[in-house]
Design a protein around this motif. Structure first.
Motif, PDB file in Angstrom:
ATOM      1  N   VAL A 290       0.610  -1.137   0.082  1.00  0.00           N
ATOM      2  CA  VAL A 290       0.122   0.071  -0.027  1.00  0.00           C
ATOM      3  C   VAL A 290       0.812   1.283   0.188  1.00  0.00           C
ATOM      4  CG1 VAL A 290      -1.803   1.146   1.170  1.00  0.00           C
ATOM      5  CG2 VAL A 290      -1.984  -1.314   1.072  1.00  0.00           C
ATOM      6  N   TYR A 291       1.878   1.358   0.779  1.00  0.00           N
ATOM      7  CA  TYR A 291       2.891   2.470   0.994  1.00  0.00           C
ATOM      8  C   TYR A 291       3.450   2.614  -0.353  1.00  0.00           C
ATOM      9  CZ  TYR A 291       6.906   5.120   2.245  1.00  0.00           C
ATOM     10  OH  TYR A 291       7.822   6.125   2.278  1.00  0.00           O
ATOM     11  N   VAL A 295       2.856   6.287  -2.428  1.00  0.00           N
ATOM     12  CA  VAL A 295       3.959   7.232  -2.676  1.00  0.00           C
ATOM     13  C   VAL A 295       4.280   7.178  -4.404  1.00  0.00           C
ATOM     14  CG1 VAL A 295       6.324   7.570  -2.265  1.00  0.00           C
ATOM     15  CG2 VAL A 295       5.125   6.810  -0.642  1.00  0.00           C
ATOM     16  N   ALA A 296       4.102   6.350  -4.823  1.00  0.00           N
ATOM     17  CA  ALA A 296       4.273   6.144  -6.514  1.00  0.00           C
ATOM     18  C   ALA A 296       3.170   7.161  -7.105  1.00  0.00           C
ATOM     19  CB  ALA A 296       3.944   4.793  -7.008  1.00  0.00           C
ATOM     20  N   LEU A 297       1.918   7.170  -6.446  1.00  0.00           N
ATOM     21  CA  LEU A 297       0.735   8.094  -6.908  1.00  0.00           C
ATOM     22  C   LEU A 297       1.114   9.410  -7.205  1.00  0.00           C
ATOM     23  CD1 LEU A 297      -2.007   8.122  -7.963  1.00  0.00           C
ATOM     24  CD2 LEU A 297      -2.808   8.125  -5.509  1.00  0.00           C
ATOM     25  N   VAL A 298       2.044  10.027  -6.097  1.00  0.00           N
ATOM     26  CA  VAL A 298       2.357  11.376  -5.938  1.00  0.00           C
ATOM     27  C   VAL A 298       3.725  11.861  -6.494  1.00  0.00           C
ATOM     28  CG1 VAL A 298       0.697  11.622  -4.177  1.00  0.00           C
ATOM     29  CG2 VAL A 298       3.045  11.099  -3.550  1.00  0.00           C
ATOM     30  N   GLN A 299       4.521  10.886  -7.176  1.00  0.00           N
ATOM     31  CA  GLN A 299       5.759  11.330  -7.665  1.00  0.00           C
ATOM     32  C   GLN A 299       5.665  11.912  -8.834  1.00  0.00           C
ATOM     33  OE1 GLN A 299       8.620  10.598  -5.882  1.00  0.00           O
ATOM     34  NE2 GLN A 299       7.058   9.721  -4.429  1.00  0.00           N
ATOM     35  N   SER A 300       6.746  12.969  -9.051  1.00  0.00           N
ATOM     36  CA  SER A 300       6.852  14.046 -10.093  1.00  0.00           C
ATOM     37  C   SER A 300       7.810  13.383 -11.184  1.00  0.00           C
ATOM     38  CB  SER A 300       7.062  15.449  -9.520  1.00  0.00           C
ATOM     39  OG  SER A 300       8.301  15.470  -8.844  1.00  0.00           O
ATOM     40  N   ASP A 301       8.542  12.506 -10.591  1.00  0.00           N
ATOM     41  CA  ASP A 301       9.817  12.032 -11.527  1.00  0.00           C
ATOM     42  C   ASP A 301       9.278  10.808 -12.094  1.00  0.00           C
ATOM     43  OD1 ASP A 301      11.866  10.327 -12.255  1.00  0.00           O
ATOM     44  OD2 ASP A 301      13.207  12.044 -11.326  1.00  0.00           O
ATOM     45  N   PHE A 302       9.200  10.518 -13.350  1.00  0.00           N
ATOM     46  CA  PHE A 302       8.696   9.307 -14.044  1.00  0.00           C
ATOM     47  C   PHE A 302       9.408   8.082 -13.339  1.00  0.00           C
ATOM     48  CE2 PHE A 302       6.941   7.796 -18.555  1.00  0.00           C
ATOM     49  CZ  PHE A 302       6.294   7.057 -17.792  1.00  0.00           C
ATOM     50  N   VAL A 421      -6.246  -3.056  -1.602  1.00  0.00           N
ATOM     51  CA  VAL A 421      -6.047  -1.382  -1.668  1.00  0.00           C
ATOM     52  C   VAL A 421      -4.881  -0.912  -2.459  1.00  0.00           C
ATOM     53  CG1 VAL A 421      -5.654   0.772  -0.217  1.00  0.00           C
ATOM     54  CG2 VAL A 421      -7.364  -1.178   0.563  1.00  0.00           C
ATOM     55  N   GLY A 422      -4.024  -1.906  -2.173  1.00  0.00           N
ATOM     56  CA  GLY A 422      -2.426  -1.316  -3.015  1.00  0.00           C
ATOM     57  C   GLY A 422      -2.862  -1.749  -4.722  1.00  0.00           C
ATOM     58  N   ILE A 423      -3.730  -2.717  -4.991  1.00  0.00           N
ATOM     59  CA  ILE A 423      -3.890  -3.000  -6.469  1.00  0.00           C
ATOM     60  C   ILE A 423      -4.470  -1.785  -6.897  1.00  0.00           C
ATOM     61  CG2 ILE A 423      -5.126  -4.294  -7.928  1.00  0.00           C
ATOM     62  CD1 ILE A 423      -4.446  -6.698  -6.153  1.00  0.00           C
ATOM     63  N   VAL A 424      -5.587  -1.451  -6.227  1.00  0.00           N
ATOM     64  CA  VAL A 424      -6.550  -0.240  -6.895  1.00  0.00           C
ATOM     65  C   VAL A 424      -5.679   1.051  -7.045  1.00  0.00           C
ATOM     66  CG1 VAL A 424      -8.589   1.251  -6.318  1.00  0.00           C
ATOM     67  CG2 VAL A 424      -8.763  -1.196  -5.835  1.00  0.00           C
ATOM     68  N   VAL A 425      -4.797   1.338  -5.859  1.00  0.00           N
ATOM     69  CA  VAL A 425      -3.959   2.290  -6.134  1.00  0.00           C
ATOM     70  C   VAL A 425      -2.992   2.249  -7.107  1.00  0.00           C
ATOM     71  CG1 VAL A 425      -2.437   3.958  -5.053  1.00  0.00           C
ATOM     72  CG2 VAL A 425      -4.003   3.128  -3.535  1.00  0.00           C
ATOM     73  N   GLY A 426      -2.484   0.886  -7.322  1.00  0.00           N
ATOM     74  CA  GLY A 426      -1.553   0.687  -8.258  1.00  0.00           C
ATOM     75  C   GLY A 426      -2.234   1.167  -9.888  1.00  0.00           C
ATOM     76  N   TYR A 429      -2.024   4.947 -10.125  1.00  0.00           N
ATOM     77  CA  TYR A 429      -0.633   5.612 -10.325  1.00  0.00           C
ATOM     78  C   TYR A 429      -0.015   5.304 -11.791  1.00  0.00           C
ATOM     79  CZ  TYR A 429       2.121   1.277  -8.969  1.00  0.00           C
ATOM     80  OH  TYR A 429       2.523   0.006  -8.779  1.00  0.00           O
ATOM     81  N   THR A 430      -0.382   4.032 -12.295  1.00  0.00           N
ATOM     82  CA  THR A 430      -0.067   3.811 -13.761  1.00  0.00           C
ATOM     83  C   THR A 430      -0.928   4.577 -14.801  1.00  0.00           C
ATOM     84  OG1 THR A 430       0.229   1.635 -13.026  1.00  0.00           O
ATOM     85  CG2 THR A 430       0.151   1.782 -15.407  1.00  0.00           C
ATOM     86  N   TRP A 431      -2.179   4.766 -14.466  1.00  0.00           N
ATOM     87  CA  TRP A 431      -3.133   5.529 -15.497  1.00  0.00           C
ATOM     88  C   TRP A 431      -2.661   7.247 -15.256  1.00  0.00           C
ATOM     89  CZ3 TRP A 431      -5.342   4.539 -19.276  1.00  0.00           C
ATOM     90  CH2 TRP A 431      -5.992   2.970 -19.386  1.00  0.00           C
ATOM     91  N   ARG A 432      -2.306   7.609 -14.251  1.00  0.00           N
ATOM     92  CA  ARG A 432      -1.544   8.970 -14.208  1.00  0.00           C
ATOM     93  C   ARG A 432      -0.537   9.482 -14.745  1.00  0.00           C
ATOM     94  NH1 ARG A 432       2.034  11.195 -10.305  1.00  0.00           N
ATOM     95  NH2 ARG A 432       2.055  13.383 -10.208  1.00  0.00           N
TER      96      ARG A 432
END
Length: 502
Positions: A290-291, A295-302, A421-426, A429-432
């Motif tokens: 999950v963590y 964290v991947a969801l809010v990164q600005s560096d690809f 939950v981690g899968i959903v967030v995954g 962040y991939t789509w973002r």
């Protein structure tokens, strides 16, 4: 036959180191031949040995007075991971075709690292395994410190310190096990049959498990991983995520869990539902899933997005191991293979295909370049790799994560719910990252052009196309026909569950 993967890699590293300067083409060609030779041997060994149980390759005395043998052997787990290493090695060479700085030295370190990884996966003597494990650590430092980019010296030193700290923990545990068992042998099978006391296993297991899990990126010891991935050159990022992190997970399974199975027994009391080391490490694995995703969801560096996604996906490996059931542990090994292929592919796309052309990894700058129109092949490649990483049916990640989640549900349904939950967030962040890097509708301004790489980005080269095809087809093949690996993994996992690696 499989032992020749080790010898060929080290011999190739030696020849690369001795090549005269200015022979970049020869250095690249030699590295590709050596890596391809290793892959061919791995594939032939896999085809011949899958499902046949553990097969001893070589077993000769090394340090007879201490019971140390040069013992190489392979079971289904080893065969799957050496096959992964062969794929990662060939792809790493192809995606390093543009290296110009000290080319022969780069590939010398690259092949030395590959040789060490092969050695770890085939070693059935704990001392020999530890030696190969340390050999694999050294080249990582130089690959990042010399050929890396962002804060490369800091990242290389951090990775080395974390690695050696974990190695020290492992060494203490192994020496204690050797002494407690009577100091007769360092063989994995022999130590597993030594009947180590339960009270000894209770403290030796977490020591050795954490020592290896540091390299597997387990939370909260994961911080070296994103930093190292971002600083490393493309091939080194591919190897770090693809095979080096698997060394840690493999050590957790092959050494810690096999030698100290009673270390996961209940303590006799519980605190907030945690009553054993198994529970502790399962919870840490879920937190990592999950963590890492959040964290991947809010990164600005690809590249940091992919780096933290690796922490999340490695959490599934550790969670699968802690299920202690057939389906969950089989899924963990399959996830090692799947993540090795897909993480390597994602780092290749971001580091080689995108960054080397645009000279930026900042999503805010990439979204003004309209890369889906200017680099349609690369955009399509990331769509495929991203969807596969998310667990799209038809690719290896779907089968692996499904098995881990099924095993976790049998062990503790709450683990599955949290990992979900981690899968959903995954997915988020991939789509973002996909939208910002390739399909944004943000319009560039005149001043953006010179500073965001608004220039001819160059065509895809044949090594890039070949490397992408190799890794993509590997994931697709396993996703469509998972029995090709499961038939090798399942008997080996059954053996581990039945007798602690005996």
């Amino acid at each position: 036959m499989l032992a020749w993967m080790i010898y060929l890699s080290f011999a190739g590293a030696l020849v690369e180191a001795l090549l005269p300067k200015g022979r970049a083409g020869l250095a690249r060609g030699l590295a590709l031949v050596v890596a391809a030779g290793g892959l061919v041997i791995a594939a032939l060994g896999f085809a011949a040995g899958a499902g046949n149980g553990r097969v001893t390759i070589v077993d000769v005395p090394w340090v007879s007075s201490m019971g140390i043998h040069y013992t190489l052997a392979a079971d289904g787990i080893s065969l799957v991971l050496v096959l992964l290493t062969g794929l990662a090695a060939v792809a790493g060479v192809l995606f390093s075709w543009n290296i110009e700085l000290r080319v022969n030295e780069f590939f010398a370190f690259f092949l030395a690292l590959i040789g060490g990884v092969y050695g770890v996966f085939l070693s059935f003597d704990v001392f020999l395994l530890f030696v190969f494990y340390e050999i694999a650590i050294v080249p990582k430092y130089f690959l990042i410190a010399i050929w890396g980019s962002t804060r490369r010296e800091y990242a290389a030193m951090k990775l080395a310190l974390y690695s050696f700290a974990g190695s020290a923990m492992v060494l203490i545990g192994l020496l204690a096990a050797y002494a407690t068992a009577g100091s007769h042998s360092t063989g994995l099978v022999q130590l597993g049959q030594a009947g180590l006391p339960v009270h000894f296993q209770m403290w030796a297991f977490p020591l050795v498990f954490v020592g290896f899990a540091i390299l597997a990126g387990m939370w909260p010891f994961h911080t070296w991983a994103p930093t190292g991935h971002v600083a490393a050159p493309t091939a080194a990022s591919m190897l770090l995520a693809g095979v080096v992190m698997k060394l840690g997970a493999y050590g957790c399974l092959r050494v810690a869990m096999s030698l100290f199975p009673h270390g996961m027994d209940p303590w006799g009391f519980s605190f907030i539902g945690i009553g054993s080391w198994r529970d502790v490490f399962a919870v840490l694995a879920v937190i990592g899933i999950v963590y890492g995703a959040l964290v991947a969801l809010v990164q600005s560096d690809f590249k940091f997005v992919i780096g933290y996604s690796s922490v999340s996906h490695m959490g599934f490996v550790l969670l699968g191991l802690m299920t202690l059931n057939q389906i969950g542990m089989t899924g963990a090994v399959l996830q090692m293979f799947s993540h090795g292929v897909l993480a390597g592919l994602l780092f290749a796309i971001v580091g080689r295909m995108v960054y080397d052309r645009t000279h930026t990894r900042q999503l805010a700058e990439l979204e003004r370049m309209h890369l889906s129109r200017r680099m349609p092949f690369i955009a399509g490649a990331f769509v495929i790799a991203g969807m596969a990483s998310m667990g799209l049916p038809g690719f290896s990640g779907f089968v692996a994560e499904l098995q881990v989640l099924a095993g976790a549900w049998k062990a503790n349904p709450w683990w599955t719910a949290a990992a979900g939950v981690g899968i959903v967030v995954g997915v988020a962040y991939t789509w973002r990252a996909l939208q910002k890097a390739f399909f944004s509708d943000v319009r560039p301004t005149a001043e953006d052009h010179p500073k965001t790489g608004w220039h001819d980005l160059g065509a895809i080269t044949w090594p890039e196309a070949a490397g992408f095809s190799l890794l993509c087809l590997a994931s697709l093949w396993v996703g469509l026909y998972p029995r090709i690996l499961l038939d090798a993994i399942e008997p080996a996992v059954k053996t581990l569950l039945a007798g602690g690696g005996q």
